[in-house]
Enzyme design. Structure first.
Site, PDB file in Angstrom:
ATOM      1  CG  HIS A 159      -2.051  -1.034   1.099  1.00 21.02           C
ATOM      2  ND1 HIS A 159      -2.460  -1.590  -0.085  1.00 21.02           N
ATOM      3  CD2 HIS A 159      -2.827  -1.612   2.057  1.00 21.02           C
ATOM      4  CE1 HIS A 159      -3.440  -2.455   0.129  1.00 21.02           C
ATOM      5  NE2 HIS A 159      -3.674  -2.498   1.418  1.00 21.02           N
ATOM      6  CG  HIS A 231      -7.778  -0.401   2.479  1.00 23.21           C
ATOM      7  ND1 HIS A 231      -8.596  -1.181   3.267  1.00 23.21           N
ATOM      8  CD2 HIS A 231      -6.707  -1.156   2.182  1.00 23.21           C
ATOM      9  CE1 HIS A 231      -8.001  -2.348   3.458  1.00 23.21           C
ATOM     10  NE2 HIS A 231      -6.862  -2.366   2.802  1.00 23.21           N
ATOM     11  CE1 TYR A 233      -9.943  -1.546   6.230  1.00 25.23           C
ATOM     12  CE2 TYR A 233     -10.657  -3.613   7.194  1.00 25.23           C
ATOM     13  CZ  TYR A 233      -9.649  -2.787   6.767  1.00 25.23           C
ATOM     14  OH  TYR A 233      -8.344  -3.182   6.885  1.00 25.23           O
ATOM     15  CD  GLU A 363      -8.185  -3.488  -0.322  1.00 27.29           C
ATOM     16  OE1 GLU A 363      -7.010  -3.191  -0.606  1.00 27.29           O
ATOM     17  OE2 GLU A 363      -8.460  -4.390   0.482  1.00 27.29           O
TER      18      GLU A 363
HETATM   19  C1  GLA Z   1      -5.125  -5.063   2.284  1.00 26.15           C
HETATM   20  C2  GLA Z   1      -4.270  -6.257   2.328  1.00 26.15           C
HETATM   21  C3  GLA Z   1      -4.482  -6.989   3.583  1.00 26.15           C
HETATM   22  C4  GLA Z   1      -4.271  -6.092   4.765  1.00 26.15           C
HETATM   23  C5  GLA Z   1      -5.157  -4.896   4.659  1.00 26.15           C
HETATM   24  C6  GLA Z   1      -4.885  -3.923   5.763  1.00 26.15           C
HETATM   25  O1  GLA Z   1      -6.428  -5.392   2.065  1.00 26.15           O
HETATM   26  O2  GLA Z   1      -4.465  -7.099   1.223  1.00 26.15           O
HETATM   27  O3  GLA Z   1      -3.615  -8.070   3.654  1.00 26.15           O
HETATM   28  O4  GLA Z   1      -2.950  -5.680   4.795  1.00 26.15           O
HETATM   29  O5  GLA Z   1      -4.933  -4.267   3.426  1.00 26.15           O
HETATM   30  O6  GLA Z   1      -4.782  -4.535   6.997  1.00 26.15           O
END
Ligand code: GLA
Length: 402
Positions: A159, A231, A233, A363
């Site tokens: 990331h 990102h 959630y 994502e």
């Molecule tokens: C992404 C990655 C995961 C994790 C999240 C954050 O989705 O693929 O493995 O690192 O970010 O925790």
């Protein structure tokens, strides 16, 4: 009447659908002499919404951050901070019209700066760049030169590195007439090891169809990998459930990219048919999550309909609230992450403990480790080109929700 009051009155009147655009603009211009630092209101005949602006708190380095609130004609709200171009809150109605927050996040910078948050690094709602997902061993070779990136996920790069686009302050510009917020970040040549000065914009638009539209652009002065995503959630039960395992998910993908133990693609694209990875027919996230290697889903799906235009990638339905979310994207892949690393150390909005599988992320992206994978679509942006990518999260209520 003060302009702020006028704006609120306009908002209410517009929500009630009782006046036309012409009277809105004349009302607005009568009062436009007054200064108002707290809202930006569209002043042309499209005028109906205001973008609220408020202080969000300081970073650890003492920089001020700002929170912007976008509201649409249905009362849906989107909150975005210039810290990490982060979506902090998404208020959407349930089957009874009751608004609830479906995004994991915090109401001030304190949450994003807490030790528990920084330690587990979940990237709630943030813009991710310059490269979303992993690059093996933090290395790649481009035009004969090897580049070394920050290794911030075991030996891999994740990331965008130690201080990715999620941890910088973006320049924000409210676009009230489009009910949008445009954020710009200029990443210097060599930042986190990447070549080239990269100018990135992310524009969040809240439409009256209850869509959050995310449009990215980027330009560079040297060839560089770019893979931007968001990102967020989600938990569509909006605080009424302690995990997202009952959410019913569909992903329009016949294949996924197989990964090794450190979540780096092996290069193989494997058929999902007949496996726990198959979400072509609507299936609860929790139905097979325990059977997934590595403690849950954290995989890139190869989208079947992808052609570079906006195509439906996934849908999610939460039966208790009746809320639905559709994901559309121009990208070829989507990382489905079932919140496996949420470990209960983070206290979220409303005192909720964000434990394993509390929320999930979808994502949109190019495939992980593309700079090292010759058979994956290229993620290299050249000088003179403009990177463009769009994703829509559309919220609704299922017609026949009980
Ligand atoms: C992404 C990655 C995961 C994790 C999240 C954050 O989705 O693929 O493995 O690192 O970010 O925790």
């Amino acid at each position: 009447m003060k302009k702020r009051e006028v704006s609120r009155t306009l908002l209410l009147l517009t929500l009630a659908g009782s006046i036309g655009a012409t009277s809105l603009s004349s009302c607005s211009s009568q009062e436009s002499g007054e200064a108002d630092t707290e809202t930006t209101t569209a002043s042309n005949d499209q005028a109906k919404m205001e973008i609220k602006k408020e202080a969000f708190g300081k970073t650890k380095e003492g920089e001020e951050t700002t929170l912007y609130t976008l509201t649409n004609a249905n009362g849906m709200q989107l909150k975005v901070t210039d810290y990490g171009a982060t979506i902090t809150s998404v208020l959407t109605p349930d089957k009874n019209g009751k608004l609830g927050d479906v995004a994991l996040g915090f109401d001030s910078m304190d949450g994003y700066q807490s030790d528990a948050y920084l330690k587990s690094g979940p990237y709630f709602g943030s813009a991710i760049g310059r490269y979303g997902n992993r690059i093996a061993k933090g290395r790649f070779t481009l035009n004969g030169q090897e580049y070394k990136l920050a290794q911030n996920n075991g030996e891999n790069h994740l990331h965008g590195g130690t201080k990715g686009f999620d941890k910088v302050i973006w320049q924000a510009e409210p676009l009230a007439d489009q009910n949008a917020l445009r954020l710009t970040y200029v990443s210097p040549d060599g930042e986190e090891g990447y070549p080239g000065k990269l100018t990135t914009t992310v524009t969040y638009t809240l439409t009256d169809d209850n869509e959050i539209k995310i449009d990215y652009t980027a330009t560079t002065d040297k060839a560089t990998p770019v893979n931007l995503t968001n990102h967020s959630y989600f938990n569509l039960a909006a605080g009424e459930a302690n995990d997202a395992l009952d959410h019913v998910l569909t992903i329009n993908a016949d294949k996924y990219t197989v990964v090794d133990g450190s979540l780096i693609p092996t290069g193989e694209q494997r058929a999902v048919k007949g496996t726990v990875m198959d979400f072509n027919t609507p299936t609860a996230i929790g139905a097979r999550v325990k059977d997934v290697e590595g403690g849950g889903y954290d995989h890139n799906y190869v989208l079947s309909n992808s052609d570079g235009t906006l195509k439906q990638a996934a849908t999610v339905y939460e039966p208790t609230s009746g809320r639905m979310m559709e994901v559309l994207t121009t990208e070829p892949g989507i990382q489905f992450y079932s919140g496996n690393f949420l470990d209960g150390t983070i206290e979220g909005r409303g005192g909720k403990t964000y434990s394993k599988h509390y929320g999930f992320a979808l994502e949109t992206q190019h495939f992980p480790d593309s700079p090292n994978q010759k058979d994956f679509p290229s993620t290299i942006l050249e000088p003179g080109q403009t990177y463009k990518s769009s994703t829509v999260y559309k919220f609704s209520v299922k017609e026949n929700a009980q």
